[in-house]
Design a protein around this motif. Structure first.
Motif, PDB file in Angstrom:
ATOM      1  N   ILE A   1       0.805  -1.219   0.000  1.00 28.94           N
ATOM      2  CA  ILE A   1       0.000   0.000   0.000  1.00 28.94           C
ATOM      3  C   ILE A   1       0.838   1.270   0.000  1.00 28.94           C
ATOM      4  O   ILE A   1       0.293   2.376   0.032  1.00 28.94           O
ATOM      5  CB  ILE A   1      -1.000   0.013   1.175  1.00 28.94           C
TER       6      ILE A   1
ATOM      7  N   ILE B   1       0.212   4.905   1.934  1.00 29.38           N
ATOM      8  CA  ILE B   1      -0.888   4.803   2.895  1.00 29.38           C
ATOM      9  C   ILE B   1      -0.320   4.431   4.263  1.00 29.38           C
ATOM     10  O   ILE B   1      -0.923   4.723   5.298  1.00 29.38           O
ATOM     11  CB  ILE B   1      -1.944   3.793   2.406  1.00 29.38           C
TER      12      ILE B   1
ATOM     13  N   THR C   1      -0.309   7.119   6.931  1.00 26.70           N
ATOM     14  CA  THR C   1      -1.472   7.431   7.748  1.00 26.70           C
ATOM     15  C   THR C   1      -1.443   6.671   9.068  1.00 26.70           C
ATOM     16  O   THR C   1      -1.922   7.172  10.090  1.00 26.70           O
ATOM     17  CB  THR C   1      -2.776   7.123   6.993  1.00 26.70           C
TER      18      THR C   1
ATOM     19  N   LEU D   1      -8.343  -2.417   4.807  1.00 16.96           N
ATOM     20  CA  LEU D   1      -8.378  -0.975   4.585  1.00 16.96           C
ATOM     21  C   LEU D   1      -9.782  -0.404   4.737  1.00 16.96           C
ATOM     22  O   LEU D   1      -9.943   0.787   5.024  1.00 16.96           O
ATOM     23  CB  LEU D   1      -7.809  -0.639   3.215  1.00 16.96           C
TER      24      LEU D   1
ATOM     25  N   GLY E   1      -7.612  11.012   2.884  1.00 16.83           N
ATOM     26  CA  GLY E   1      -7.089   9.655   2.814  1.00 16.83           C
ATOM     27  C   GLY E   1      -5.642   9.685   2.400  1.00 16.83           C
ATOM     28  O   GLY E   1      -4.879  10.524   2.859  1.00 16.83           O
ATOM     29  N   HIS E   2      -5.252   8.792   1.498  1.00 16.70           N
ATOM     30  CA  HIS E   2      -3.874   8.792   1.008  1.00 16.70           C
ATOM     31  C   HIS E   2      -3.764   7.872  -0.195  1.00 16.70           C
ATOM     32  O   HIS E   2      -4.449   6.851  -0.286  1.00 16.70           O
ATOM     33  CB  HIS E   2      -2.893   8.330   2.085  1.00 16.70           C
ATOM     34  N   SER E   3      -2.882   8.261  -1.095  1.00 19.22           N
ATOM     35  CA  SER E   3      -2.483   7.380  -2.180  1.00 19.22           C
ATOM     36  C   SER E   3      -1.218   6.650  -1.751  1.00 19.22           C
ATOM     37  O   SER E   3      -0.562   7.031  -0.779  1.00 19.22           O
ATOM     38  CB  SER E   3      -2.229   8.179  -3.458  1.00 19.22           C
ATOM     39  N   GLY E   4      -0.878   5.613  -2.497  1.00 15.32           N
ATOM     40  CA  GLY E   4       0.339   4.874  -2.205  1.00 15.32           C
ATOM     41  C   GLY E   4       0.975   4.383  -3.486  1.00 15.32           C
ATOM     42  O   GLY E   4       0.275   3.932  -4.399  1.00 15.32           O
TER      43      GLY E   4
ATOM     44  N   LEU F   1      -6.724   5.038  -0.824  1.00 18.54           N
ATOM     45  CA  LEU F   1      -7.766   5.065   0.192  1.00 18.54           C
ATOM     46  C   LEU F   1      -8.295   6.496   0.216  1.00 18.54           C
ATOM     47  O   LEU F   1      -7.539   7.433   0.467  1.00 18.54           O
ATOM     48  CB  LEU F   1      -7.215   4.674   1.566  1.00 18.54           C
ATOM     49  N   ARG F   2      -9.574   6.661  -0.076  1.00 18.38           N
ATOM     50  CA  ARG F   2     -10.153   8.001  -0.174  1.00 18.38           C
ATOM     51  C   ARG F   2     -11.517   7.990   0.487  1.00 18.38           C
ATOM     52  O   ARG F   2     -12.378   7.163   0.148  1.00 18.38           O
ATOM     53  CB  ARG F   2     -10.243   8.417  -1.641  1.00 18.38           C
TER      54      ARG F   2
ATOM     55  N   LEU G   1     -11.515   2.066  -1.934  1.00 25.20           N
ATOM     56  CA  LEU G   1     -10.217   1.441  -1.774  1.00 25.20           C
ATOM     57  C   LEU G   1      -9.876   0.794  -3.104  1.00 25.20           C
ATOM     58  O   LEU G   1     -10.726   0.139  -3.705  1.00 25.20           O
ATOM     59  CB  LEU G   1     -10.259   0.369  -0.677  1.00 25.20           C
TER      60      LEU G   1
END
Length: 483
Positions: free
Chosen positions: A88, A91, A94, A263, A319-322, A331-332, A342
């Motif tokens: 991931i 991510i 986070t 997730l 959220g975050h990108s990876g 993950l948004r 996801l």
């Protein structure tokens, strides 16, 4: 950014039961539309495999998978949409950020505290004077990557090997002056988290988050079933396996592997804390610390305290990108509805706008139901304050909220607004956000005990415009209002 208030220290709420791995709640027509989007993205972006999921109401309501090259190019079976591990990437940040924020909740550190307060080896070094909040918010100015070999594709060294890179030359920008994404900064935060808790950063994450939330398939190294990372040749339909390794001191920047099902549980933390973070902490994490305004347009992307932020015409997501060689993840969470998407793929070049399209398709096909209104208790002294007030001639209104706070807003167009919570002494409230964040609102009473006016950061709010009986600074013209 260095003056970001720390959330109040308090134990987390009781942990909720972990949601089920899947709850097939979307309508058949919605599922077909989502599956089509997923299949189209797999074909257009030439993804070896891709899995995705949607969360609503804290439940995983849809999962899907496309592509069969999960562990080898000649694969013949779709991956388990909810249970196959993918790396991931960022991510991971986070989880590290949540761990640091738990330390802030527990009074072990503060957002405006310099790193050298807990990492004494940074005394005299460039990174030592940076605050915890600046590094969390990607506004520290620290260099983005390490000086050595491409850390994402080579085994990493330990903290002692990273330390020499944190001197004055590591500062690329003045701290707090701009958004500058730094993987190195999160390596430092991983060391900080471990030092504050007396254990490795990943052990802290497992103890405080993974085990309580039932995220048994989130690990620092792959555990089967797990996808293998591939690069897809840009001009030919062939694959190249990407390396996988332990990133060492850089691991807090992108080491973790996870699944759609796990997730989905973490999306609940980004939405409301899920019992492992205080809601006020999550709200602070979602507050912009730096925005990416390089092109001069209204900000569309930014960074909070460990969370990426997106702003689409006022609709906020967090959220975050990876991204790591061989993998891209997203993950948004829609901040307004709590809906989350996801998406995980084992391709270095990723899936484009697929996550946004999946979330939009769910919202269009099955709009989220509004939260039902319910009556809520309001203390008598707060109820006494609700209703219209005036800042000079400007009409405002104070409303009581179900969480015990008060909300000030304008009655005629734009106005200085804020939410307020009680602040110790009776009749004193503290602003939480917008213009009056951190400022005090004091209730001033007359000799008979009735509310005379409100003192808000030296401004007078009165029940009528420029009430002559409310001690308006500068006085009120004795002739009063006239044509």
């Amino acid at each position: 950014m260095t003056n970001e208030p720390s959330p109040p220290a308090a134990p987390p709420a009781a942990l909720p039961a972990a949601p089920p791995a899947a709850l097939p709640a979307v309508l058949p027509g919605t599922a077909r539309a989502l599956e089509h989007l997923l299949a189209r993205a797999q074909a257009e972006h030439r993804l070896p495999s891709v899995v995705a999921g949607l969360v609503r109401g804290g439940r995983l309501v849809w999962t899907g998978a496309a592509g069969t090259a999960v562990t080898d190019p000649a694969g013949e079976h779709l991956p388990d949409a909810a249970g196959t591990q993918y790396r991931i990437g960022s991510i991971t940040k986070t989880f590290v950020a949540a761990g640091v924020m738990r330390c802030v909740e527990d009074g072990l550190s503060a957002l405006d505290e310099p790193l050298r307060a807990h990492l004494p080896e940074l005394v005299g070094a460039g990174a030592g004077a940076l605050t915890v909040g600046q590094v969390l918010g990607q506004a520290s100015g620290l260099q983005a990557e390490t000086d050595g070999p491409w850390w994402e594709r080579t085994p990493g060294g330990d903290w002692r090997e990273l330390l020499p890179l944190l001197g004055p030359s590591a500062l690329r920008h003045r701290a707090g002056s701009r958004f500058h994404y730094s993987n190195v900064g999160y390596a430092v935060l991983g060391e900080l988290l471990g030092r504050l808790r007396g254990a490795r950063w990943d052990e802290v994450v497992a103890e405080q988050f993974l085990r309580p939330l039932g995220m048994a398939r989130t690990t620092t190294r792959p555990q089967q079933p797990a996808a293998r990372g591939f690069a897809v040749h840009p001009w030919a339909d062939v694959l190249l396996p990407e390396p996988e390794h332990d990133a060492g001191a850089m691991a807090p920047a992108g080491q973790l592997w996870s699944t759609v099902a796990d997730l989905a549980r973490w999306a609940g933390v980004v939405a409301d804390g899920a019992g492992v973070l205080q809601p006020a902490t999550v709200e602070a994490m979602r507050r912009p610390q730096a925005v990416d305004d390089a092109r001069g347009a209204a900000w569309s992307t930014g960074y909070g305290l460990g969370l990426q932020l997106w702003n689409a015409a006022g609709a906020r997501a967090a959220g975050h990108s990876g991204s790591m060689p061989g993998f891209v993840a997203m993950l948004r969470v829609d901040v307004g509805t709590g809906d989350a998407v996801l998406a995980l793929t084992n391709s270095t070049t990723g899936f484009g706008e697929l996550p946004v399209r999946l979330l939009a398709a769910l919202a269009e096909a099955e709009p989220a139901a509004p939260r039902p209104w319910r009556p809520a208790p309001v203390d008598a002294d707060a109820l006494e304050l609700v209703g219209p007030w005036y800042w000079g001639p400007a009409p405002l209104v104070l409303r009581a909220r179900g969480d015990g706070s008060l909300e000030l807003s304008g009655l005629a167009g734009r106005a200085r607004s804020s939410r307020f919570v009680r602040d110790g002494a009776a009749g004193t409230w503290r602003g939480l956000d917008e213009y009056y964040a951190g400022e005090l609102l004091r209730v001033v009473r007359s000799a008979d005990g009735a509310v005379s006016h409100l003192d808000l950061a030296s401004f007078r709010l009165t029940r009528t415009p420029y009430d002559p009986g409310a001690d308006v600074p500068g006085g009120v013209d004795p002739t009063g209002w006239r044509p």
